[in-house]
Design a protein around this motif. Structure first.
Motif, PDB file in Angstrom:
ATOM      1  N   ALA A  18    -116.240 -51.338  76.197  1.00 40.50           N
ATOM      2  CA  ALA A  18    -114.845 -51.946  75.637  1.00 40.50           C
ATOM      3  C   ALA A  18    -114.975 -53.502  75.527  1.00 40.50           C
ATOM      4  O   ALA A  18    -115.804 -54.250  76.287  1.00 40.50           O
ATOM      5  CB  ALA A  18    -114.076 -51.670  76.807  1.00 40.50           C
ATOM      6  N   GLY A  19    -114.406 -53.918  74.800  1.00 42.06           N
ATOM      7  CA  GLY A  19    -114.127 -55.448  74.373  1.00 42.06           C
ATOM      8  C   GLY A  19    -113.366 -55.735  73.245  1.00 42.06           C
ATOM      9  O   GLY A  19    -113.180 -54.950  72.379  1.00 42.06           O
ATOM     10  N   THR A  20    -112.852 -56.875  73.228  1.00 39.69           N
ATOM     11  CA  THR A  20    -111.825 -57.446  72.404  1.00 39.69           C
ATOM     12  C   THR A  20    -112.705 -57.828  70.763  1.00 39.69           C
ATOM     13  O   THR A  20    -113.960 -58.012  70.930  1.00 39.69           O
ATOM     14  CB  THR A  20    -111.241 -58.776  72.758  1.00 39.69           C
ATOM     15  N   PRO A  21    -112.057 -57.943  69.798  1.00 37.21           N
ATOM     16  CA  PRO A  21    -112.876 -58.389  68.627  1.00 37.21           C
ATOM     17  C   PRO A  21    -113.435 -59.534  68.802  1.00 37.21           C
ATOM     18  O   PRO A  21    -112.965 -60.534  69.335  1.00 37.21           O
ATOM     19  CB  PRO A  21    -111.781 -58.382  67.575  1.00 37.21           C
ATOM     20  N   GLY A  22    -114.813 -59.564  68.468  1.00 39.12           N
ATOM     21  CA  GLY A  22    -115.843 -60.738  68.433  1.00 39.12           C
ATOM     22  C   GLY A  22    -116.389 -60.875  69.884  1.00 39.12           C
ATOM     23  O   GLY A  22    -117.085 -61.660  70.068  1.00 39.12           O
ATOM     24  N   ALA A  23    -116.200 -59.990  70.818  1.00 38.30           N
ATOM     25  CA  ALA A  23    -116.965 -59.740  71.849  1.00 38.30           C
ATOM     26  C   ALA A  23    -118.422 -59.262  71.850  1.00 38.30           C
ATOM     27  O   ALA A  23    -119.177 -59.688  72.567  1.00 38.30           O
ATOM     28  CB  ALA A  23    -116.247 -58.822  73.116  1.00 38.30           C
ATOM     29  N   GLY A  24    -118.762 -58.874  70.924  1.00 36.82           N
ATOM     30  CA  GLY A  24    -120.197 -58.373  70.598  1.00 36.82           C
ATOM     31  C   GLY A  24    -120.580 -57.121  70.760  1.00 36.82           C
ATOM     32  O   GLY A  24    -121.676 -56.586  70.886  1.00 36.82           O
ATOM     33  N   LYS A  25    -119.569 -56.054  70.626  1.00 34.00           N
ATOM     34  CA  LYS A  25    -119.796 -54.878  70.861  1.00 34.00           C
ATOM     35  C   LYS A  25    -120.705 -54.095  69.875  1.00 34.00           C
ATOM     36  O   LYS A  25    -121.692 -53.355  70.249  1.00 34.00           O
ATOM     37  CB  LYS A  25    -118.120 -53.992  70.809  1.00 34.00           C
ATOM     38  N   THR A  26    -120.384 -54.688  68.776  1.00 35.85           N
ATOM     39  CA  THR A  26    -121.289 -53.885  67.484  1.00 35.85           C
ATOM     40  C   THR A  26    -122.653 -54.492  67.762  1.00 35.85           C
ATOM     41  O   THR A  26    -123.620 -53.552  67.489  1.00 35.85           O
ATOM     42  CB  THR A  26    -120.746 -54.395  66.228  1.00 35.85           C
ATOM     43  N   ILE A  27    -122.953 -55.595  67.789  1.00 38.19           N
ATOM     44  CA  ILE A  27    -124.570 -56.173  68.343  1.00 38.19           C
ATOM     45  C   ILE A  27    -125.029 -55.538  69.362  1.00 38.19           C
ATOM     46  O   ILE A  27    -126.009 -55.279  69.222  1.00 38.19           O
ATOM     47  CB  ILE A  27    -124.197 -57.919  68.281  1.00 38.19           C
ATOM     48  N   PHE A  28    -124.398 -55.404  70.321  1.00 36.16           N
ATOM     49  CA  PHE A  28    -124.976 -54.745  71.521  1.00 36.16           C
ATOM     50  C   PHE A  28    -125.236 -53.324  71.317  1.00 36.16           C
ATOM     51  O   PHE A  28    -126.394 -52.740  71.496  1.00 36.16           O
ATOM     52  CB  PHE A  28    -123.779 -54.808  72.753  1.00 36.16           C
ATOM     53  N   SER A  29    -124.603 -52.505  70.757  1.00 39.30           N
ATOM     54  CA  SER A  29    -124.873 -51.138  70.436  1.00 39.30           C
ATOM     55  C   SER A  29    -125.924 -51.068  69.346  1.00 39.30           C
ATOM     56  O   SER A  29    -126.710 -50.042  69.540  1.00 39.30           O
ATOM     57  CB  SER A  29    -123.378 -50.276  70.027  1.00 39.30           C
ATOM     58  N   VAL A  71    -118.283 -47.192  82.398  1.00 42.87           N
ATOM     59  CA  VAL A  71    -117.568 -48.106  81.587  1.00 42.87           C
ATOM     60  C   VAL A  71    -118.210 -49.791  81.665  1.00 42.87           C
ATOM     61  O   VAL A  71    -118.521 -50.171  82.850  1.00 42.87           O
ATOM     62  CB  VAL A  71    -116.085 -48.265  82.252  1.00 42.87           C
ATOM     63  N   ILE A  72    -118.453 -50.198  80.464  1.00 42.62           N
ATOM     64  CA  ILE A  72    -119.105 -51.243  80.345  1.00 42.62           C
ATOM     65  C   ILE A  72    -118.242 -52.432  79.572  1.00 42.62           C
ATOM     66  O   ILE A  72    -117.665 -51.911  78.417  1.00 42.62           O
ATOM     67  CB  ILE A  72    -120.505 -51.415  79.612  1.00 42.62           C
ATOM     68  N   ARG A  73    -117.830 -53.549  80.050  1.00 39.72           N
ATOM     69  CA  ARG A  73    -116.864 -54.535  79.600  1.00 39.72           C
ATOM     70  C   ARG A  73    -117.520 -55.583  79.005  1.00 39.72           C
ATOM     71  O   ARG A  73    -118.313 -56.213  79.756  1.00 39.72           O
ATOM     72  CB  ARG A  73    -115.743 -54.824  80.427  1.00 39.72           C
ATOM     73  N   LEU A  74    -117.424 -56.124  77.695  1.00 40.81           N
ATOM     74  CA  LEU A  74    -117.753 -57.344  77.177  1.00 40.81           C
ATOM     75  C   LEU A  74    -116.579 -58.295  77.096  1.00 40.81           C
ATOM     76  O   LEU A  74    -115.556 -57.857  76.409  1.00 40.81           O
ATOM     77  CB  LEU A  74    -118.399 -56.948  75.790  1.00 40.81           C
TER      78      LEU A  74
END
Length: 491
Positions: free
Chosen positions: A34-45, A191-194
């Motif tokens: 989970a993370g708001t736009p720009g938190a880095g979810k795509t880069i992390f995954s 559940v992991i939050r960015l």
């Protein structure tokens, strides 16, 4: 489906992240990212998928929002080649990426309208049987659902399907939707939050990762800072350092100044923390550097400076007739400049850990606590981080020197520090100005020493081109700590 992953853990491929996860992800579990736009979810995954490729695993990325070719272009800035990742583009405007890219496109956009997206996901997974899977984002599936009941039913079925297939997966989700509907969090195994937030003083952006839930494993709670750089994601775990079992005082380190060592009962004991405190210009940094340079003859030492650049410190040592150039060049003494607002506190602690555990430094000096406070206060209360830092160094038997500056040049009220951190120190050495016989003199004295004896007397300290000079006991003066001493002959 495959069952050929022998390990019970799956590395994230993100430096520091496996530490907070207790060794990595539990294999075959579905995790909510989970993370708001720009938190880095795509880069992390995607960094996680690239780690899987390096390990010879099959990896799939299903995108429901951003077109697949846009994702590939965006991560190209990191130098990442996504050719071997099966990218399934189910975005509303997605286009096939072509056979040469190595990407897998199950359904072109023209067919998505006629084929339920849920079925498309199942068919893509069955066709490729990946070891690692990312679905970005599950929020889009919620928007496509006819009602909340159907969405909850479908998401629970998807998680069960992935778990039975022994596929380790990340389901990307918006935190606002997750907080409003807890069904996804309840269904997932973890559940992991960015987070990406602005600091309280609106000076810098703060990035952190937090684990809310992880079935089948313990994890490090709290928020852990992370940074996104040219190399990708890096996490700096916020470790709570425990008390050490190693007794202090196994060795005693001299300053190289006989009168100073006599004042301190021989010198500074290993594993202790010394606070050199006093107003600006009294010679705190110079005295601390003297301890480091003398220690570097037999052991490695390091100075972290939040104020002066290394060139200034080296130049000052030359002016005192005690140049440290050769010691620095030999690597036995390192001087590292820390720029304010550049490092997270836990990132700085990671640098200290590397200096101690990898470089073998046994004496560490931080100049100064006030500079540390100014640099780190955007990230929370500096006192808590300083306590954690001192606990770590003491536990490993490292001798620590903290430079502290007090505001008042002279005052009848005597305070070791304005920051309230004197309780952290095993030794407190006070440097102070005093006026006597129409001139300003500098005074040094030891106020506290937990290990070993010390001489409870005051001496004059003088710094000139030949070095540091410490006098004998000032028996002829009284009232020195008031800043205006008088001669005992006047009594």
């Amino acid at each position: 489906m495959h069952t050929n992953i022998p390990t019970a853990r799956v590395s994230t491929g993100v430096p520091g992240c496996d530490d907070i996860l207790g060794g990595g992800l539990v294999a075959g579990h579905a995790y909510l990212l989970a993370g708001t736009p720009g938190a880095g979810k795509t880069i992390f995954s995607l960094q996680w998928l690239r780690d899987g490729l390096r390990r010879g695993e099959k990896c799939m990325y299903i995108t429901l929002c951003e077109p697949g070719d846009s994702i590939v272009k965006n991560v190209a800035a990191f130098g990442w080649n996504m050719n071997e990742v099966d990218i399934v583009d189910l975005s509303p405007s997605g286009e096939a990426l072509g056979e040469n890219s190595g990407d897998y496109h199950m359904f072109p956009p023209s067919e998505v309208e006629s084929v339920p997206v849920w079925n498309a996901i199942y068919q893509a997974v069955r066709a490729k049987s990946p070891h690692r899977l990312v679905i970005d984002s599950v929020t889009q599936l919620r928007y496509l659902a006819t009602d909340e009941y159907q969405f909850r039913k479908n998401i629970l079925g998807l998680v069960n399907f992935l778990d039975k297939a022994n596929i380790t997966s990340f389901l990307v989700f918006e935190p606002t939707e997750m907080d409003r509907d807890t069904a996804v969090a309840l269904a997932a195994d973890g559940v992991i939050r960015l987070r990406f937030e602005i600091s309280p003083a609106l000076a810098i952006g703060l990035r952190s990762i937090q684990v809310d839930k992880m079935r089948g494993s313990d994890f490090m709670s709290g928020r852990h800072p992370f940074r996104i750089s040219q190399g990708g994601f890096s996490v700096f775990p916020h470790r709570i350092e425990g008390a050490g079992l190693r007794p202090p005082g196994e060795s005693i380190f001299s300053s190289g100044i006989e009168a100073m060592d006599s004042l301190l009962g021989g010198g500074l004991e290993s594993g202790t923390t010394t606070l050199l405190t006093g107003p600006t210009g009294t010679g705190k940094s110079t005295l601390g550097t003297q301890f480091l340079a003398h220690h570097a003859a037999t052991g490695r030492a390091i100075l972290f400076t939040f104020e002066e650049p290394p060139s200034f410190i080296i130049a000052r040592s030359r002016g005192l007739g005690k140049p440290v150039d050769m010691i620095v060049d030999s690597g036995m003494l390192k001087i590292i400049r820390i720029n304010p607002l550049e490092l997270y506190p836990d990132e700085f602690l990671a640098m200290v850990r590397h200096a101690v555990e990898v470089d073998g430094c046994t004496m560490v000096m931080i100049d100064s606590l006030r500079g540390y406070q100014f640099a780190m206060e955007e990230f929370g209360k500096p006192q808590a981080h300083i306590h954690n830092l001192v606990s770590y160094l003491s536990r490993l038997g490292v001798t620590t020197i903290l430079i502290n500056e007090v505001e008042h040049i002279t005052s009848t009220s005597l305070k070791a520090t304005d920051l309230g951190g004197s309780h952290l120190a095993d030794n407190i050495v006070l440097l102070r100005y005093a006026e006597y016989a129409g001139k300003v003199i500098k005074i040094v004295g030891c106020l506290k020493k937990r290990v070993g004896n010390f001489e409870p007397e005051l001496r004059q300290i003088r710094v000139d081109e030949s070095g540091i000079h410490v006098s004998e006991k000032l028996e002829h003066l009284r009232g020195i700590l008031t800043g205006i001493p008088a001669s005992t002959k006047d009594m």
